[in-house]
Design an enzyme around this catalytic site. Structure first.
Site, PDB file in Angstrom:
ATOM      1  N   LYS A 198       2.391   9.481   8.368  1.00  0.00           N
ATOM      2  CA  LYS A 198       1.560   9.189   9.538  1.00  0.00           C
ATOM      3  C   LYS A 198       2.068   9.516  11.066  1.00  0.00           C
ATOM      4  O   LYS A 198       1.516  10.711  11.583  1.00  0.00           O
ATOM      5  CB  LYS A 198       1.303   7.767   9.755  1.00  0.00           C
ATOM      6  CG  LYS A 198       0.283   7.219   8.499  1.00  0.00           C
ATOM      7  CD  LYS A 198      -0.331   5.881   8.516  1.00  0.00           C
ATOM      8  CE  LYS A 198      -1.366   5.481   7.578  1.00  0.00           C
ATOM      9  NZ  LYS A 198      -1.027   4.795   6.626  1.00  0.00           N
ATOM     10  N   ASP A 235       8.842   2.684   1.852  1.00  0.00           N
ATOM     11  CA  ASP A 235       7.893   3.378   2.316  1.00  0.00           C
ATOM     12  C   ASP A 235       7.633   3.288   3.885  1.00  0.00           C
ATOM     13  O   ASP A 235       7.285   2.117   4.300  1.00  0.00           O
ATOM     14  CB  ASP A 235       6.514   3.033   1.577  1.00  0.00           C
ATOM     15  CG  ASP A 235       5.452   3.697   1.973  1.00  0.00           C
ATOM     16  OD1 ASP A 235       5.297   4.252   3.105  1.00  0.00           O
ATOM     17  OD2 ASP A 235       4.304   3.542   1.299  1.00  0.00           O
ATOM     18  N   PHE A 243       0.747  -1.237  -0.105  1.00  0.00           N
ATOM     19  CA  PHE A 243       0.263   0.283   0.039  1.00  0.00           C
ATOM     20  C   PHE A 243       1.152   1.151  -0.204  1.00  0.00           C
ATOM     21  O   PHE A 243       1.839   1.382   0.836  1.00  0.00           O
ATOM     22  CB  PHE A 243      -1.035   0.042   1.365  1.00  0.00           C
ATOM     23  CG  PHE A 243      -2.071   1.068   1.194  1.00  0.00           C
ATOM     24  CD1 PHE A 243      -3.007   1.104   0.426  1.00  0.00           C
ATOM     25  CD2 PHE A 243      -1.568   2.316   1.744  1.00  0.00           C
ATOM     26  CE1 PHE A 243      -3.947   2.229   0.288  1.00  0.00           C
ATOM     27  CE2 PHE A 243      -2.615   3.400   1.710  1.00  0.00           C
ATOM     28  CZ  PHE A 243      -3.637   3.196   0.834  1.00  0.00           C
TER      29      PHE A 243
HETATM   30  C1  LIG Z   1      -1.235   5.380   5.010  1.00  0.00           C
HETATM   31  C2  LIG Z   1      -0.080   4.757   3.966  1.00  0.00           C
HETATM   32  C3  LIG Z   1       0.284   5.520   3.020  1.00  0.00           C
HETATM   33  C4  LIG Z   1      -0.783   6.776   2.472  1.00  0.00           C
HETATM   34  O1  LIG Z   1      -0.819   7.892   3.314  1.00  0.00           O
HETATM   35  P1  LIG Z   1      -1.600   9.057   3.276  1.00  0.00           P
HETATM   36  O2  LIG Z   1      -1.253   9.980   4.166  1.00  0.00           O
HETATM   37  O3  LIG Z   1      -3.000   8.358   3.520  1.00  0.00           O
HETATM   38  O4  LIG Z   1      -1.522   9.579   1.749  1.00  0.00           O
HETATM   39  C5  LIG Z   1       1.366   5.176   2.097  1.00  0.00           C
HETATM   40  N1  LIG Z   1       1.971   4.229   2.443  1.00  0.00           N
HETATM   41  C6  LIG Z   1       1.699   3.498   3.586  1.00  0.00           C
HETATM   42  C7  LIG Z   1       2.736   2.292   4.089  1.00  0.00           C
HETATM   43  C8  LIG Z   1       0.710   3.709   4.564  1.00  0.00           C
HETATM   44  O5  LIG Z   1       0.557   2.883   5.477  1.00  0.00           O
END
Ligand SMILES: *Cc1c(COP(=O)(O)O)cnc(C)c1O
Length: 428
Positions: free
Chosen positions: A277, A248, A157
């Site tokens: 986050k 990420d 994700f």
């Molecule tokens: C939540 C998340 C995102 C997206 O972040 P947003 O602030 O909602 O755009 C991207 N990568 C990972 C691994 C995430 O958990």
């Protein structure tokens, strides 16, 4: 009419009730707000520490923390102080000028990671967009690749913008949004043979693979930790071929796993990584970080109006400093261990319902048996009834991502809540 009455009247017309909270009707909400979320039927209006309250005064133990975001819980005194002081001083000026708070947060991040350079934005998806652009520019200018490809993992994700939803290896998020962005290819996670085969295939005639982009632990994809041997071999492969490794760290960075960065659990360093986050403790901020060798952006290449403003950066710096001052990494390790031991006991108690517990630090997943008819959302709903907030990570995994300053007593309360929720769903 006195000024006070004027203000009170104008507040009334904004649907603000006398105690400062906003009037709320679920029907009106659903009429006005786009239906992008399947929401649980409660409205949260107040938070303190690891607890939140709904508009009817019910209290919940918050093991969601705004989806792994409220690093210091709710209304932490250091957050309240930082937010209040900064809004009274200066909150936004744009990047036309130097922003000292941005410099201070960048310096903290550089001092506490393998990165040399930082770019600030407002969210995880935006940080990942930046990483994709940076990797593409590097491939064009440093390696002469005309059509750079980025390999990502299935079940990953990376966000909801067009490029990051393309990077996200889950068709359910991409459906009806095609044409997707060109330049992505997918491999199964933690499978080195599959990755080597794909790189060989894509680079067979001329090098095309610009970057490999992964999570150290797949969060949304079901709380799946990365395999150490896989990531170490992958790092060697990237070094041999000049491919950039992008990690990420949006969900697993900022102490969530018990180390400051998720990749520290794997004994490797990325060339580029992203954070969001947990970085702002619940205030929107994102960051793109990289080593000096791939910091190829020049003025005009990339920008964000809000990115790195005094307000968000002051709060981010407060989160970073509080992580250190309150020794939260050690709390994350201890509370995470306590939680996994407790959940493991429940796995033994409910062997036909529960398969295993997996995770690092304070990101953990309770994994359901594949044969059971019960879904993660059923357990989340039952837990809500017991005053405990949890969040699914896919249909088979219940995720636990509390604030990083959660206490031993609160972890025990959460375990009691899960135990009651399991009793409810297994009787239904
Ligand atoms: C939540 C998340 C995102 C997206 O972040 P947003 O602030 O909602 O755009 C991207 N990568 C990972 C691994 C995430 O958990």
């Amino acid at each position: 009419m006195s000024l006070k009455t004027l203000v009170q009247n104008s507040l009334k017309s904004l649907s603000v009730t006398s105690n400062g909270s906003v009037a709320f009707s679920p029907t009106q909400f659903d009429a006005d707000v786009m239906t992008t979320y399947g929401r649980f039927p409660i409205a949260l209006t107040k938070g303190r520490g690891c607890f939140v309250w709904d508009n009817e005064g019910r209290r919940y133990l918050d093991f969601v923390a705004g989806i792994a975001t409220c690093t210091l819980g709710h209304a932490h005194p250091a957050m309240v102080e930082a937010v209040t002081r900064q809004i009274q001083t200066l909150h936004h000026v744009s990047n036309l000028y130097y922003v000292p708070e941005q410099g201070a947060l960048a310096h903290w991040l550089v001092e506490h990671s393998c990165a040399d350079k930082v770019f600030f934005c407002n969210s995880g998806a935006e940080a990942n967009e930046g990483a994709i652009k940076l990797a593409r520019k590097y491939a064009h200018t440093q390696r002469g690749i005309a059509n750079p490809l980025i390999i990502t993992a299935q079940a990953s994700f990376h966000g909801r913008t067009l490029a990051t939803v393309t990077a996200t290896g889950q068709p359910k998020y991409q459906k009806n949004f095609d044409p997707l962005m060109p330049g992505f290819a997918y491999v199964p996670y933690n499978d080195i043979a599959a990755l080597e085969a794909l790189v060989d295939e894509l680079d067979a005639e001329t090098p095309q693979v610009a970057a490999i982009m992964l999570e150290a632990l797949q969060g949304e994809g079901g709380v799946c930790p990365g395999d150490v041997a896989y990531f170490q071999r992958l790092r060697q492969l990237c070094d041999q071929k000049g491919i950039l490794l992008i990690l990420d760290e949006v969900q697993v960075g900022m102490g969530r796993t018990g180390t400051l960065w998720g990749f520290e659990n794997l004994g490797i360093e990325p060339d580029i990584f992203t954070s969001a986050k947990g970085l702002g403790g619940g205030i929107p901020i994102g960051a793109l970080l990289c080593k000096a060798a791939c910091a190829v952006f020049e003025p005009g290449d990339h920008a964000s109006t809000f990115g790195g403003n005094p307000f968000a950066c002051r709060v981010g710096l407060t989160v970073c400093e509080t992580l250190e001052a309150e020794n939260l990494l050690s709390n994350v390790k201890q509370r995470g261990e306590q939680l996994r031991v407790g959940l493991q006991r429940l796995v033994q108690q409910y062997p036909t319902l529960l398969a295993q517990v997996r995770g690092w630090g304070l990101i953990n997943g309770l994994v359901l048996q594949p044969e059971t008819a019960i879904k993660s959302v059923d357990i989340v709903k039952a837990a809500m009834g017991e005053g405990l907030l949890l969040v699914p990570a896919g249909p088979q995994v219940v995720r636990f991502v509390p604030p990083l300053n959660v206490s031993a007593d609160e972890v025990q309360q959460a375990l009691n809540g899960v135990e009651k929720a399991l009793a409810v769903v297994s009787q239904a």
